[in-house]
Scaffold this active site. Sequence first.
Site: not given
Length: 462
Positions: A305, A348, A363, A387
């Site tokens: 993505h 990342h 989420y 995170h």
Amino acid sequence: MPVTKFDVEEKYSYQNGFDSYMESEAVQGALPIGHNSPQKPPLGLYAEKLSGTAFTAPRHENKQTWLYRILPSCAHPPFVASASSPISSSDSESKLHYIPNQLRWDPFDHESTTDFVSGLHLVAGAGDPTLKQGLGMYIYSAGQSMPEKTAYYSADGDLLIVPQSGVLDIQTEFGFLLVRPMEICIIPRGIKYRVVLPEGQEARGYALELYQNHFILPELGPIGSNGLANARDFQTPVAAFEEDFGTTAFDGPSSWSIKVKFNNSLFETTQKHSPFDVVAWHGNYYPYKYDLGRFNTIGSISFDHPDPSIFTVLSAPSDKVGTAVADFVIFPPRWLVGEDTFRPPWYHRNTMSEFMGLIQGGYDAKKGGKGGFVPGGASLHNVMSGHGPDVDSYEGARNAELKPMKVGEGSCAFMFESCLMVGVTDWGLKTCRKVQAEYNEHSWGGVKVHWERGTGKKTEGQ
Ligand SMILES: [Fe+2]
């Protein structure tokens, strides 16, 4: 003179477009034609210019509006320091602490005794309004409308407001904006407004004050000429004014309290005429709102993505091309179809800082529920702080059957992303008492080792 009552249909009329040159007059003939400052403006109005950039800013950046009003803004007694502050109850609470820890907050309290201004709390920020550099990130919580005959403006920056619960009925010098959850609005620097809570409902949400530049739509590059937030979906008020004045500026029938945030300190004065007396205006510096449901979400239709920048609604550029002081990014409902792809966000560490909030729903990279990432809460992953998905989200996505799926139904998370390292206030770290002490352990303490030494396995394409 009596205060004008507004017809509901007229009150919430809008003009459509982003960064367009607009004009509006509440009384026919109030706008001068072919002139900005005639010797005698129509209808006995005063002409007043409001600039949002230096006079000499390049044409494509230049922002200004001409206001035609009953009395000029300068007609007020001097401001004096206010006893209350819009950002904290004491200076120490707004001191910024720069720490590398990942932070997450439980939903912030609904406060019953505050209005929009007194319920603004600075959570994190960087830079300095006096240098017109940086930004402030806020939580607001209002249990009451701002009192009658009050108005507020900030000399420090443009305020992006992201309601999470409760409707904001905002009277501005330019007209009215009704802003509901899943809508956002922007009140540029200097514009006076008053926030009313319709039917007394409590309101809570997030806000970002931009000390430098203004928000623009992101470049679309190979996406083409449409997509993401489309210009025509931004809405700007039509002119609406009140008649509340006396025979001169300092001789009126009622008193208006005007508050200003100036270098993060609050000042106030009392004037004898309404600040909402703009009968007509024209220009490209004005407040506006946008319905997040109109965001055209774009993603991969093959594998992997794109970076989350694909979800940028508005961007406030720094002086470095492609690097934002503040990006406003949303994660709305969308289809995912990527083949052989880990579909939630990857793990990342970013050179940018990321402050996230949740307007509604869940989420896809973090669990909800008590101690999770839930509506009205927030998280901060600062510069280079690692995170990514929590362990359950990771394992679920790693083992999921890959088929087209709709994610985020009924949900909308957002991010304030900045190239700046942000500090966190004492209010954010302590006073609000919402920091989740177990955030790291709960999210990543149980991350499993999947290492398969020596199997030589490679995925297709390597
Ligand atoms: Fe992130």
